[in-house]
Design an enzyme around this catalytic site. Sequence first.
Site, PDB file in Angstrom:
ATOM      1  N   LYS A   1       0.835  -1.215   0.000  1.00 16.37           N
ATOM      2  CA  LYS A   1       0.000   0.000   0.000  1.00 16.37           C
ATOM      3  C   LYS A   1       0.863   1.255   0.000  1.00 16.37           C
ATOM      4  CE  LYS A   1      -2.105  -0.798   3.981  1.00 16.37           C
ATOM      5  NZ  LYS A   1      -1.941  -2.028   4.646  1.00 16.37           N
TER       6      LYS A   1
ATOM      7  N   ARG B   1      10.920  -1.600  10.619  1.00 15.96           N
ATOM      8  CA  ARG B   1       9.874  -1.196  11.554  1.00 15.96           C
ATOM      9  C   ARG B   1       9.830  -2.146  12.745  1.00 15.96           C
ATOM     10  NH1 ARG B   1       4.373  -0.026   8.232  1.00 15.96           N
ATOM     11  NH2 ARG B   1       3.547  -1.132  10.032  1.00 15.96           N
TER      12      ARG B   1
ATOM     13  N   ARG C   1      -1.494  -8.552  13.306  1.00 13.93           N
ATOM     14  CA  ARG C   1      -2.023  -7.545  12.374  1.00 13.93           C
ATOM     15  C   ARG C   1      -2.800  -8.212  11.242  1.00 13.93           C
ATOM     16  NH1 ARG C   1       3.578  -5.491  11.206  1.00 13.93           N
ATOM     17  NH2 ARG C   1       2.766  -4.108   9.619  1.00 13.93           N
TER      18      ARG C   1
ATOM     19  N   ARG D   1      11.248  -6.345   4.785  1.00  7.59           N
ATOM     20  CA  ARG D   1      10.978  -4.925   4.497  1.00  7.59           C
ATOM     21  C   ARG D   1      11.972  -4.007   5.217  1.00  7.59           C
ATOM     22  NH1 ARG D   1       5.017  -2.507   4.749  1.00  7.59           N
ATOM     23  NH2 ARG D   1       5.013  -3.124   6.934  1.00  7.59           N
TER      24      ARG D   1
ATOM     25  N   ARG E   1     -10.191   0.888   8.853  1.00  3.65           N
ATOM     26  CA  ARG E   1      -9.714  -0.469   9.137  1.00  3.65           C
ATOM     27  C   ARG E   1     -10.801  -1.342   9.733  1.00  3.65           C
ATOM     28  NH1 ARG E   1      -3.909   0.607   9.303  1.00  3.65           N
ATOM     29  NH2 ARG E   1      -2.778  -1.315   9.652  1.00  3.65           N
TER      30      ARG E   1
HETATM   31  P1  AMP Z   1       0.336   0.507   9.029  1.00  2.00           P
HETATM   32  O1  AMP Z   1       1.502   1.398   8.787  1.00  2.00           O
HETATM   33  O2  AMP Z   1      -0.881   0.861   8.223  1.00  2.00           O
HETATM   34  O3  AMP Z   1       0.684  -0.961   8.959  1.00  2.00           O
HETATM   35  O4  AMP Z   1      -0.108   0.771  10.570  1.00  2.00           O
HETATM   36  C1  AMP Z   1       0.762   0.514  11.632  1.00  2.00           C
HETATM   37  C2  AMP Z   1      -0.031   0.457  12.926  1.00  2.00           C
HETATM   38  O5  AMP Z   1      -0.676   1.723  13.176  1.00  2.00           O
HETATM   39  C3  AMP Z   1      -1.163  -0.563  12.956  1.00  2.00           C
HETATM   40  O6  AMP Z   1      -0.710  -1.866  13.261  1.00  2.00           O
HETATM   41  C4  AMP Z   1      -2.069   0.016  14.043  1.00  2.00           C
HETATM   42  O7  AMP Z   1      -1.526  -0.234  15.316  1.00  2.00           O
HETATM   43  C5  AMP Z   1      -1.945   1.518  13.801  1.00  2.00           C
HETATM   44  N1  AMP Z   1      -2.995   2.003  12.874  1.00  2.00           N
HETATM   45  C6  AMP Z   1      -2.822   2.408  11.572  1.00  2.00           C
HETATM   46  N2  AMP Z   1      -3.987   2.790  11.038  1.00  2.00           N
HETATM   47  C7  AMP Z   1      -4.933   2.612  11.993  1.00  2.00           C
HETATM   48  C8  AMP Z   1      -6.333   2.824  12.042  1.00  2.00           C
HETATM   49  N3  AMP Z   1      -7.032   3.243  10.978  1.00  2.00           N
HETATM   50  N4  AMP Z   1      -6.985   2.550  13.219  1.00  2.00           N
HETATM   51  C9  AMP Z   1      -6.316   2.114  14.292  1.00  2.00           C
HETATM   52  N5  AMP Z   1      -4.987   1.873  14.310  1.00  2.00           N
HETATM   53  C10 AMP Z   1      -4.285   2.126  13.177  1.00  2.00           C
END
Ligand code: AMP
Length: 219
Positions: free
Chosen positions: A14, A163, A174, A128, A89
């Site tokens: 993404k 990360r 996740r 990654r 989400r």
């Molecule tokens: P990502 O970079 O999209 O993988 O997001 C990393 C982390 O941020 C996720 O595992 C969640 O802990 C938090 N996060 C990202 N987007 C959301 C969202 N829309 N609602 C709640 N937590 C989020």
Amino acid sequence: MKNIIFIAPPAAGKGTQSAIIENKYNLPHISTGDIFREESKKDTELGRYIAEVLSNGGLVKDEITYDLLTKRLSCEDCKNGYVLDGFPRNIEQAYKYDEILKKLHQELGYVIMLDIPLDTLEKRITGRRICKDCGTVYNINSNLEKPTVESICDKCNGRLYQRNDDNITSFKQRYNLYIEKTKPLLDYYKEKGILYVINGDDTVTNIAKKIDEVLKEGM
Ligand code: AMP
């Protein structure tokens, strides 16, 4: 100009595809994950709370998410559209997003799903690496996506980092959350006639081409 939402499991690409669209269509890339990672560096109650959620692979509370996201979407650079990565989400967030858009006089636009099998994701998550300066994403497990020099960004010479949540334990948490809470959103957007499913198990260039075909029709 329309808005674009990406829905896909963790490490599906993404962020990489959002960055390509950002450059090509001059739309800001808004990643709720990036917003939270920035916030988690702050030595505040909110920062510490978010840091803990991120390391456990859970979801940040909806109210905090809405607050930070609404602030970002109200910025001047979002007036002509944006690419949203990581939100909504769950179905509650999707309903809330409809409300936020109404308030901002914006439209839903496109929902793009990157479809990709679990074993590919597991390989991607452990490999990654991200540039701390320009955000370019690499994968050391892929000959096509690894940097020329280990740990150094090809584009800006910045150092690459991994990360905290890019490990198998956090990934599983996740991924399960994605299947349970996020995947059902596909039906919600399919009914609205704005869902586009793209095979994400392909090269970055090929996926970008397919996304381009979808976007060209409406922009
Ligand atoms: P990502 O970079 O999209 O993988 O997001 C990393 C982390 O941020 C996720 O595992 C969640 O802990 C938090 N996060 C990202 N987007 C959301 C969202 N829309 N609602 C709640 N937590 C989020």
